[in-house]
Scaffold this motif. Structure first.
Motif, PDB file in Angstrom:
ATOM      1  N   GLY A   1       0.799  -1.223   0.000  1.00  0.00           N
ATOM      2  CA  GLY A   1       0.000   0.000   0.000  1.00  0.00           C
ATOM      3  C   GLY A   1       0.827   1.267   0.000  1.00  0.00           C
ATOM      4  N   VAL A   2       1.997   1.204  -0.676  1.00  0.00           N
ATOM      5  CA  VAL A   2       2.862   2.381  -0.734  1.00  0.00           C
ATOM      6  C   VAL A   2       3.173   2.737  -2.183  1.00  0.00           C
ATOM      7  CG1 VAL A   2       3.894   2.013   1.547  1.00  0.00           C
ATOM      8  CG2 VAL A   2       4.984   1.006  -0.467  1.00  0.00           C
TER       9      VAL A   2
ATOM     10  N   ARG B   1       2.402   6.413   6.995  1.00  0.00           N
ATOM     11  CA  ARG B   1       1.876   7.485   7.834  1.00  0.00           C
ATOM     12  C   ARG B   1       1.711   8.793   7.046  1.00  0.00           C
ATOM     13  NH1 ARG B   1       4.388   6.311  12.103  1.00  0.00           N
ATOM     14  NH2 ARG B   1       6.412   7.028  11.423  1.00  0.00           N
ATOM     15  N   ASN B   2       2.749   9.173   6.292  1.00  0.00           N
ATOM     16  CA  ASN B   2       2.765  10.503   5.680  1.00  0.00           C
ATOM     17  C   ASN B   2       2.721  10.537   4.159  1.00  0.00           C
ATOM     18  OD1 ASN B   2       2.951  11.872   8.203  1.00  0.00           O
ATOM     19  ND2 ASN B   2       5.082  11.237   8.321  1.00  0.00           N
ATOM     20  N   GLY B   3       2.938   9.398   3.513  1.00  0.00           N
ATOM     21  CA  GLY B   3       2.909   9.369   2.057  1.00  0.00           C
ATOM     22  C   GLY B   3       4.229   9.800   1.451  1.00  0.00           C
ATOM     23  N   PRO B   4       4.232  10.047   0.162  1.00  0.00           N
ATOM     24  CA  PRO B   4       3.073  10.119  -0.724  1.00  0.00           C
ATOM     25  C   PRO B   4       2.401   8.757  -0.880  1.00  0.00           C
ATOM     26  CG  PRO B   4       5.106  10.221  -2.008  1.00  0.00           C
ATOM     27  CD  PRO B   4       5.498  10.231  -0.573  1.00  0.00           C
ATOM     28  N   HIS B   5       1.084   8.808  -1.019  1.00  0.00           N
ATOM     29  CA  HIS B   5       0.275   7.602  -1.103  1.00  0.00           C
ATOM     30  C   HIS B   5      -0.144   7.337  -2.544  1.00  0.00           C
ATOM     31  CE1 HIS B   5      -0.019   7.706   3.260  1.00  0.00           C
ATOM     32  NE2 HIS B   5      -0.391   8.965   3.176  1.00  0.00           N
ATOM     33  N   PRO B   6      -0.206   6.051  -2.943  1.00  0.00           N
ATOM     34  CA  PRO B   6      -0.697   5.724  -4.292  1.00  0.00           C
ATOM     35  C   PRO B   6      -2.204   5.997  -4.383  1.00  0.00           C
ATOM     36  CG  PRO B   6      -0.296   3.723  -3.032  1.00  0.00           C
ATOM     37  CD  PRO B   6       0.176   4.871  -2.184  1.00  0.00           C
TER      38      PRO B   6
ATOM     39  N   PRO C   1      -4.912   4.217  -5.012  1.00  0.00           N
ATOM     40  CA  PRO C   1      -5.894   3.418  -4.267  1.00  0.00           C
ATOM     41  C   PRO C   1      -5.999   3.825  -2.792  1.00  0.00           C
ATOM     42  CG  PRO C   1      -4.567   1.998  -5.665  1.00  0.00           C
ATOM     43  CD  PRO C   1      -3.945   3.362  -5.708  1.00  0.00           C
ATOM     44  N   VAL C   2      -4.877   4.190  -2.194  1.00  0.00           N
ATOM     45  CA  VAL C   2      -4.880   4.616  -0.787  1.00  0.00           C
ATOM     46  C   VAL C   2      -5.533   5.995  -0.670  1.00  0.00           C
ATOM     47  CG1 VAL C   2      -3.411   5.210   1.190  1.00  0.00           C
ATOM     48  CG2 VAL C   2      -2.872   3.205  -0.210  1.00  0.00           C
TER      49      VAL C   2
END
Length: 130
Positions: free
Chosen positions: A20-21, A56-61, A63-64
């Protein structure tokens, strides 16, 4: 005759997705190698500092980002969000509640409601012996 158990490996992109990253934000050695199933399990069970920080802080893909905003990935695109976002950016979007976000959340709620209705209908049919 003994059978050798081969180690299942995956590309870094697959491992990042399972974790999930956002792949491009992971360390270079993660991006350049392969990840075994055992390594993936170890990362999930005891995430290193870099993984904890990314989660916790991303950057997030996308889907997240979509899940945190309560919209679909397509809804993000319709809202003009095509890049990974940090946790701070996601929180700012939530606080601003732009029109597109409210509209997409309502759409997502309808989709979930319809999916639940169909699931219930199928359960009732199964119970009736169909």
């Amino acid at each position: 005759m003994t059978s050798q158990k081969t180690t299942q490996t995956m590309k870094p992109a697959t491992a990042a997705k399972k974790l999930g990253v956002y792949l491009q934000a992971t360390p270079a050695d993660f991006q350049e190698g392969t990840v075994s199933r055992d390594e993936l399990n170890a990362l999930q069970a005891d995430p290193p500092a870099w993984l904890q920080e990314l989660r916790r802080n991303g950057p997030h893909p996308r889907p997240v980002v979509a899940a945190r905003l309560g919209v679909s990935i397509a809804g993000l695109a319709r809202g003009g969000v095509t890049e990974p976002l940090t946790t701070t950016q996601i929180e700012e979007l939530r606080d601003e509640s732009p029109e597109w976000l409210l509209r997409e959340r309502a759409t997502q709620a309808e989709v979930r409601k319809e999916a639940e209705r169909i699931k219930k209908k199928h359960q009732e049919q199964d119970a009736a012996g169909h």
